[in-house]
Design a protein around this motif. Sequence first.
Motif, short mmCIF file in Angstrom:
data_model
loop_
_atom_site.label_atom_id
_atom_site.label_comp_id
_atom_site.label_asym_id
_atom_site.label_seq_id
_atom_site.Cartn_x
_atom_site.Cartn_y
_atom_site.Cartn_z
N ALA A 16 0.82 -1.21 0.00
CA ALA A 16 0.00 0.00 0.00
C ALA A 16 0.86 1.26 0.00
O ALA A 16 0.52 2.25 -0.67
N ARG A 43 -17.16 0.18 3.54
CA ARG A 43 -15.90 0.94 3.55
C ARG A 43 -16.21 2.44 3.47
O ARG A 43 -15.62 3.24 4.21
N ASP A 78 -13.16 -4.59 7.31
CA ASP A 78 -12.54 -3.87 6.20
C ASP A 78 -11.03 -4.10 6.16
O ASP A 78 -10.43 -4.17 5.09
N ARG A 79 -10.42 -4.25 7.34
CA ARG A 79 -8.99 -4.57 7.39
C ARG A 79 -8.71 -5.91 6.71
O ARG A 79 -7.77 -6.03 5.92
N TRP A 129 -9.10 -5.38 3.13
CA TRP A 129 -7.99 -4.56 2.66
C TRP A 129 -6.72 -5.40 2.49
O TRP A 129 -6.01 -5.27 1.49
N GLN A 148 -7.13 -7.53 -0.57
CA GLN A 148 -7.00 -6.72 -1.77
C GLN A 148 -5.54 -6.33 -2.03
O GLN A 148 -5.04 -6.48 -3.15
N SER A 166 -9.19 1.33 -3.90
CA SER A 166 -7.91 1.60 -3.26
C SER A 166 -8.10 2.58 -2.11
O SER A 166 -8.81 3.58 -2.25
N THR A 167 -7.45 2.31 -1.00
CA THR A 167 -7.55 3.20 0.16
C THR A 167 -6.45 4.25 0.17
O THR A 167 -6.39 5.08 1.08
#
Length: 395
Positions: free
Chosen positions: A48, A129, A329-330, A333, A336, A383-384
């Motif tokens: 990330a 999210r 969500d973690r 994430w 992903q 994408s975060t």
Amino acid sequence: MKLLTGYLLLQTAGLATALPPKLEDFKQKAIDSGVALKALNGIALAKALTKFSGTCTPSKVKYRREWRTISKPDRRKFIAAVKCIMAKPSTLPPGEVPGAKSLYDDIVWAHARRSGLVHNSGTFLLFHRYYLHTYETELSACGWTAGLPYWEWGLDITGPHLSPVFDGSDTSLGGDGEFIPNRPPFSIPWIDPLTPEIIIPPGTGGGCVKTGPFVHHKVRLGPFNMTETFPVEPEDGRGDNERCLIRDLNKGWIERWASFRNSTELILGSGDIFEFHVNAEGDPRWVPTKPMGVHGGGHSSIGGVGGHAADPVISPYDPAFWLTHGQLDRVYWIWQMLDLESRSDVFGTGTWLNIPPSPNVTVEDSIDVLPHQPPRKLKELMSTVAGSPFCFVYV
């Protein structure tokens, strides 16, 4: 923040280009203890931190941390921000939702009105999210400018009532509900005849929360009489039905569905979004022998039977909702980020269990969290660290 980013990049050097690991790469002890999940988080973080773009930069990124890694003074600051949201008046049009007295009620309504569209549907993961981001934005306006905390379920497999998240202190999100004795176990009869009935013993609460910062927190909206068609915006349940917050903390749900092993196997055993999504939610159409999923396990470990966190429509009334969905969500994430380029898709139709039948969702479809956040295409929410709207990572 710049020093922290640089340190993390050094610590994870070489991981950013690593291929996604496999389940067999980890020993059973590492999986069950959480060591494997922590390692996967590290790899995801390294990847990330190489993908900043747009308005998201190393100096702006928010770090979302597990509750017990946050200092006690900062936990109090976070709790104060939550109470600030609860104290702000409703901004909804007069008469639209008469029971909404506060901004917090408004945010709960944003979830309730979309429940039939964002559970067991193609928008589930990305709606939530975006919903967490909405709450994080309001927290920031109330003084909490760090990332939204999360609750790692696996750390409390011996009993969430023992967790610093729920110990009833002024640095917790409140204690358990008042203990109600002599309750029968919870039975889950599933649709697959090959799946035996699942029995979960009652939890350690069952009544109103009696300790901690949210003793006086009131649940107002609902209950909603959701029919099998799950109306988009239910008409009933909008009035002011004031009642206490109910919890029934229960380790049985974590042991079965939200352990370190459950989360790790979900990440490493899912080759595509179909496998990840249906297993995360425990979709009975696709995985009838694996009910609940980590999502349901996390919720039910707080709400048990009758607790508000276990109500799929108004679960955000429990302040712990945001931390358990932060953990979900973690996990999403991490999965992903291990291969973001091939894991930026969606699976499912636009309605709960496809009732009523609806078209398949695509990344070009939009969701909103009205009136708090505008419509966004799902592809914008993958994408975060791409900015507009997100800029956060999990550590």
